[in-house]
Design a protein around this motif. Structure first.
Motif, PDB file in Angstrom:
ATOM      1  N   ALA A 130     143.920  68.630  48.981  1.00  0.00           N
ATOM      2  CA  ALA A 130     143.917  67.481  48.072  1.00  0.00           C
ATOM      3  C   ALA A 130     142.504  67.123  47.638  1.00  0.00           C
ATOM      4  CB  ALA A 130     144.588  66.285  48.754  1.00  0.00           C
ATOM      5  N   SER A 131     141.528  67.285  48.537  1.00  0.00           N
ATOM      6  CA  SER A 131     140.144  66.982  48.168  1.00  0.00           C
ATOM      7  C   SER A 131     139.612  67.957  47.128  1.00  0.00           C
ATOM      8  CB  SER A 131     139.257  67.006  49.417  1.00  0.00           C
ATOM      9  OG  SER A 131     139.154  68.319  49.948  1.00  0.00           O
ATOM     10  N   LEU A 132     140.147  69.187  47.087  1.00  0.00           N
ATOM     11  CA  LEU A 132     139.755  70.113  46.024  1.00  0.00           C
ATOM     12  C   LEU A 132     140.187  69.592  44.664  1.00  0.00           C
ATOM     13  CD1 LEU A 132     140.593  73.582  47.634  1.00  0.00           C
ATOM     14  CD2 LEU A 132     138.391  72.413  47.535  1.00  0.00           C
ATOM     15  N   GLY A 133     141.369  68.966  44.601  1.00  0.00           N
ATOM     16  CA  GLY A 133     141.815  68.377  43.338  1.00  0.00           C
ATOM     17  C   GLY A 133     141.045  67.134  42.966  1.00  0.00           C
ATOM     18  N   THR A 134     140.706  66.301  43.956  1.00  0.00           N
ATOM     19  CA  THR A 134     139.947  65.084  43.654  1.00  0.00           C
ATOM     20  C   THR A 134     138.484  65.370  43.347  1.00  0.00           C
ATOM     21  OG1 THR A 134     139.546  64.771  46.026  1.00  0.00           O
ATOM     22  CG2 THR A 134     141.458  63.649  45.068  1.00  0.00           C
ATOM     23  N   LYS A 135     138.033  66.601  43.574  1.00  0.00           N
ATOM     24  CA  LYS A 135     136.664  66.960  43.192  1.00  0.00           C
ATOM     25  C   LYS A 135     136.462  66.811  41.692  1.00  0.00           C
ATOM     26  CE  LYS A 135     132.556  68.718  43.961  1.00  0.00           C
ATOM     27  NZ  LYS A 135     131.522  68.001  44.760  1.00  0.00           N
ATOM     28  N   SER A 136     137.524  67.027  40.914  1.00  0.00           N
ATOM     29  CA  SER A 136     137.422  66.851  39.460  1.00  0.00           C
ATOM     30  C   SER A 136     137.135  65.399  39.097  1.00  0.00           C
ATOM     31  CB  SER A 136     138.715  67.315  38.790  1.00  0.00           C
ATOM     32  OG  SER A 136     139.825  66.553  39.255  1.00  0.00           O
ATOM     33  N   VAL A 137     137.613  64.452  39.901  1.00  0.00           N
ATOM     34  CA  VAL A 137     137.317  63.042  39.645  1.00  0.00           C
ATOM     35  C   VAL A 137     135.825  62.769  39.822  1.00  0.00           C
ATOM     36  CG1 VAL A 137     137.827  60.680  40.358  1.00  0.00           C
ATOM     37  CG2 VAL A 137     139.641  62.383  40.347  1.00  0.00           C
ATOM     38  N   GLU A 138     135.241  63.337  40.864  1.00  0.00           N
ATOM     39  CA  GLU A 138     133.804  63.164  41.067  1.00  0.00           C
ATOM     40  C   GLU A 138     133.006  63.791  39.933  1.00  0.00           C
ATOM     41  OE1 GLU A 138     130.542  63.958  44.632  1.00  0.00           O
ATOM     42  OE2 GLU A 138     132.218  65.338  44.338  1.00  0.00           O
ATOM     43  N   ILE A 139     133.417  64.984  39.483  1.00  0.00           N
ATOM     44  CA  ILE A 139     132.708  65.638  38.382  1.00  0.00           C
ATOM     45  C   ILE A 139     132.830  64.817  37.102  1.00  0.00           C
ATOM     46  CG2 ILE A 139     132.659  67.708  36.946  1.00  0.00           C
ATOM     47  CD1 ILE A 139     133.603  69.290  39.369  1.00  0.00           C
ATOM     48  N   ALA A 140     134.034  64.317  36.821  1.00  0.00           N
ATOM     49  CA  ALA A 140     134.225  63.509  35.615  1.00  0.00           C
ATOM     50  C   ALA A 140     133.434  62.213  35.685  1.00  0.00           C
ATOM     51  CB  ALA A 140     135.718  63.211  35.418  1.00  0.00           C
ATOM     52  N   ALA A 141     133.350  61.608  36.870  1.00  0.00           N
ATOM     53  CA  ALA A 141     132.574  60.376  37.012  1.00  0.00           C
ATOM     54  C   ALA A 141     131.092  60.626  36.816  1.00  0.00           C
ATOM     55  CB  ALA A 141     132.835  59.749  38.387  1.00  0.00           C
ATOM     56  N   ASP A 142     130.591  61.772  37.279  1.00  0.00           N
ATOM     57  CA  ASP A 142     129.172  62.091  37.101  1.00  0.00           C
ATOM     58  C   ASP A 142     128.846  62.468  35.662  1.00  0.00           C
ATOM     59  OD1 ASP A 142     128.734  61.598  39.767  1.00  0.00           O
ATOM     60  OD2 ASP A 142     128.949  63.700  40.372  1.00  0.00           O
ATOM     61  N   VAL A 143     129.764  63.190  35.005  1.00  0.00           N
ATOM     62  CA  VAL A 143     129.484  63.687  33.654  1.00  0.00           C
ATOM     63  C   VAL A 143     129.740  62.619  32.595  1.00  0.00           C
ATOM     64  CG1 VAL A 143     130.138  65.402  31.918  1.00  0.00           C
ATOM     65  CG2 VAL A 143     129.930  66.071  34.322  1.00  0.00           C
ATOM     66  N   PHE A 144     130.889  61.956  32.687  1.00  0.00           N
ATOM     67  CA  PHE A 144     131.301  61.013  31.642  1.00  0.00           C
ATOM     68  C   PHE A 144     131.054  59.552  32.015  1.00  0.00           C
ATOM     69  CE2 PHE A 144     134.147  64.716  31.212  1.00  0.00           C
ATOM     70  CZ  PHE A 144     133.777  65.120  29.945  1.00  0.00           C
ATOM     71  N   GLY A 145     130.541  59.285  33.201  1.00  0.00           N
ATOM     72  CA  GLY A 145     130.275  57.910  33.619  1.00  0.00           C
ATOM     73  C   GLY A 145     128.818  57.687  33.946  1.00  0.00           C
ATOM     74  N   ALA A 146     127.940  58.167  33.070  1.00  0.00           N
ATOM     75  CA  ALA A 146     126.504  58.056  33.311  1.00  0.00           C
ATOM     76  C   ALA A 146     126.074  56.595  33.329  1.00  0.00           C
ATOM     77  CB  ALA A 146     125.728  58.820  32.246  1.00  0.00           C
ATOM     78  N   GLU A 147     125.014  56.329  34.073  1.00  0.00           N
ATOM     79  CA  GLU A 147     124.522  54.960  34.216  1.00  0.00           C
ATOM     80  C   GLU A 147     123.548  54.541  33.122  1.00  0.00           C
ATOM     81  OE1 GLU A 147     122.802  54.559  38.033  1.00  0.00           O
ATOM     82  OE2 GLU A 147     124.596  55.152  39.144  1.00  0.00           O
ATOM     83  N   ASP A 148     123.223  55.442  32.179  1.00  0.00           N
ATOM     84  CA  ASP A 148     122.232  55.122  31.156  1.00  0.00           C
ATOM     85  C   ASP A 148     122.801  54.315  29.995  1.00  0.00           C
ATOM     86  OD1 ASP A 148     123.847  57.073  30.210  1.00  0.00           O
ATOM     87  OD2 ASP A 148     122.254  58.487  29.650  1.00  0.00           O
ATOM     88  N   GLY A 149     124.074  53.945  30.051  1.00  0.00           N
ATOM     89  CA  GLY A 149     124.675  53.147  28.996  1.00  0.00           C
ATOM     90  C   GLY A 149     125.315  53.946  27.886  1.00  0.00           C
TER      91      GLY A 149
END
Length: 625
Positions: free
Chosen positions: A498-517
């Protein structure tokens, strides 16, 4: 006499209806049956209006106001019935059916609005008259409270307590007087009491009763460390509640062996509780990483994946239905299997309003199973919202319940037309996933602005990246939750999958949820901002409908029909099919001597070879002198 008989209008038309209304009724589908939508909206709006109009701490004569509201509701309904009946008597015969439909819709809306307002007034009256609410009316008060835990204990974000528990009061004792009580309370407990709380158990604790800072209708019980010794367990939970509590503890212990993203996301995807909010005996999750991941998911527009909703129930119900179909069971057995699956999943999940919506909706769907009909999403959702709000009017102001209903309604209404349009340009799987994401975002965006004053600009690609892995990750998480109490190693293996599938959530949060605004767009967070977003979506929808109508009008013209061309995805499919068919039917010739530039030697002809040809006339190859 046969020649004078009235004929039914062509195309299955309806008597008294012409033009657009007739086409609407002829094309009516169960999944788009929105006759109860105005009724549900009126009931919801009336409940919110009554909740906003009445003071949170009660007022003198509130019971009289409730009785007056009931009398006024009956009077308005009788007057409306009399007025509609008088109106229908004066309507011409050709327009009787449209008038009847309009009158019935108006009557249902009026009845729903009055029912919503009356149920809210009654609930608020009962709440204001409760001894616990009256005790905290003038400020924090010292009291001993008997309560029943309605959810497991979770870590508290407040520094005043180690954990928080959602409960309902049973009795309140102040100044030596004990009185019955029945209101919701949020208990803030010290660390010594957190592991002793089990969902379904009844406890007696002394503390401070006060209203919550963010909502005057929310009651809080804060238990200090010095009151730990006086805490008592009045009634133990049921045996199956204790078994579920043990399963949850073992599951959290197994998940502690995963990476940081697995420890945070796997419990959130499986139970709706993020890893940093769960209580455990091991080392806690890195708070900085957990908050950064949560904020990144919120900016990317995928935070809804951390809440358990209808996806878990849809997977389990589909599995139960497939098993019953394989066993050729009758309809009543299929309904019983689906009800048992829903009840079992509800017992092991952490309660929330989105789960309540999914449970009520699936229980209503059992009627379709018993009747042998295909379930209809939109009517089921609307009736679920109506019944849930009438049973508990506080759900009208719950954003979790509203987001769940809006997402399901958007998917039911918009995903089909969007998928049909996107399939002309994209492959089927990608088009269906994108249509589901857009349909859910369509109605939930105005509500999300009430929680976060920003618009997630990359929500659609982030959901497309995450969606293909969520079903498999959910199944693995549920299997790990089921077997961890007896087979920890097997449970850890499924939790790791299950953690292999949730790894995509971490990648999406890092790529599409940047802190620079760059991932979000600032937007007003009040009601006006939500209304602006809704108006903008309606404007875009109207433009899309207008463009579609213009395209249909263009295709209907004889001049334009010759220039019409299929969509790019259709052209690509045709090209691939024709190319593949051509390659299959293509016959390859053997290489000849003329093609290679060599002369075939004359002499003995081998077996299976053709003898050389000689021309009859001279001057050619192989001719004599």
């Amino acid at each position: 006499m046969a020649g004078t008989a009235r004929r039914r209008p062509a195309g299955g038309g309806h008597v008294g209806l012409r033009g657009l209304p007739a086409r609407w009724i002829d094309g009516e589908s169960g999944h788009r049956d929105l006759r109860m939508l105005p009724v549900a909206l009126c009931l919801w709006a009336a409940a919110l209006a009554a909740r906003a109009a009445l003071p949170p701490d009660g007022a003198p004569g509130l019971r009289g106001f409730a009785a007056a509201t009931c009398v006024a509701a009956c009077t308005v309904m009788l007057a409306a019935l009399h007025g509609v009946s008088a109106w229908l008597r004066h309507v011409r015969a050709g327009r009787a059916r449209p008038a009847l439909r309009c009158a019935s819709c108006l009557l249902m809306c009026a009845a729903a609005a009055l029912t919503g307002a009356l149920s809210t007034v009654v609930a608020l009256t009962h709440e204001a008259a409760d001894p616990a609410m009256r005790l905290s009316h003038d400020g924090p008060s010292r009291a001993t409270v008997d309560f029943r835990a309605r959810a497991p204990a979770l870590r508290s974000s407040s520094r005043a307590a180690a954990c928080t528990v959602r409960a309902s009061t049973r009795a309140v004792q102040a100044a030596g007087v004990r009185t019955p009580s029945a209101v919701d309370v949020q208990a803030l407990l010290p660390e010594a009491l957190c592991m002793r709380i089990v969902q379904g158990g009844e406890y007696r604790m002394a503390g401070t009763l006060a209203r919550a800072p963010w909502d005057a209708r929310t009651l809080q019980l804060t238990v200090a460390r010095r009151d730990t010794g006086s805490a008592l367990a009045l009634r133990p939970p049921a045996p199956w509640r204790r078994a579920v509590h043990a399963m949850q503890r073992r599951f959290f212990d197994v998940v502690e062996g995963l990476s940081d993203q697995g420890r945070v996301l796997v419990p959130g995807l499986t139970l709706g509780v993020l890893g940093q909010d769960a209580l455990g005996e091991g080392e806690p999750v890195d708070e900085v990483y957990a908050r950064r991941l949560e904020e990144g998911s919120r900016r990317a527009g995928i935070i809804h994946l951390m809440a358990v909703s209808g996806g878990h129930y849809a997977l389990l119900v589909a599995a139960a239905t497939a098993l019953c179909s394989w066993a050729l069971m009758p309809r009543w057995a299929v309904a019983c299997a689906r009800a048992a699956a829903v009840a079992a999943l509800t017992a092991v999940l952490v309660p929330s309003e989105s789960i309540t919506r999914a449970v009520v909706m699936h229980l209503f769907a059992l009627g379709y199973v018993l009747l042998g009909r295909r379930s209809q999403t939109a009517p089921l959702l609307l009736w679920t919202a109506i019944v849930s709000i009438v049973a508990r009017p506080a759900r009208a102001a719950d954003l979790g319940f509203a987001l769940s209903c809006a997402a399901v309604l958007g998917i039911a209404l918009a995903s089909g037309p969007l998928a049909a349009a996107l399939r002309r340009w994209l492959p089927r799987t990608m088009a269906d996933a994108l249509a589901t994401t857009l349909g859910a975002q369509l109605l939930t965006s105005p509500l999300q602005l009430l929680m976060q004053p920003r618009i997630a600009l990359w929500a659609v690609p982030a959901n497309l990246l995450v969606a293909p892995w969520m079903d498999a990750a959910t199944v693995c998480g549920l299997v790990a939750y089921t077997v961890s109490w007896c087979m920890p190693r097997v449970g850890f293996a499924f939790a790791w999958c299950a953690s292999l599938g949730t790894k995509s959530v971490e990648i999406a949060a890092d790529v599409f949820g940047a802190e620079d605004g760059s991932a979000t767009l600032a937007w007003p967070s009040d009601t006006v901002g939500a209304l602006r977003m809704a108006a903008a979506e309606i404007l875009v929808l109207l433009i899309a409908v207008l463009l579609r109508a213009m395209a249909r009008l263009r295709d209907g013209m004889p001049r334009r029909r010759a220039f019409a061309s299929p969509a790019p995805i259709v052209r690509s499919r045709l090209w691939w099919r024709r190319t593949a068919a051509m390659l299959v039917r293509l016959r390859w010739r053997p290489r000849t001597a003329r093609a290679t530039g060599r002369r075939r030697p004359h002499g003995r002809v081998g077996a299976g070879s053709r003898p050389p040809r000689h021309r009859a006339s001279g001057g050619g190859e192989g001719s004599g002198p």
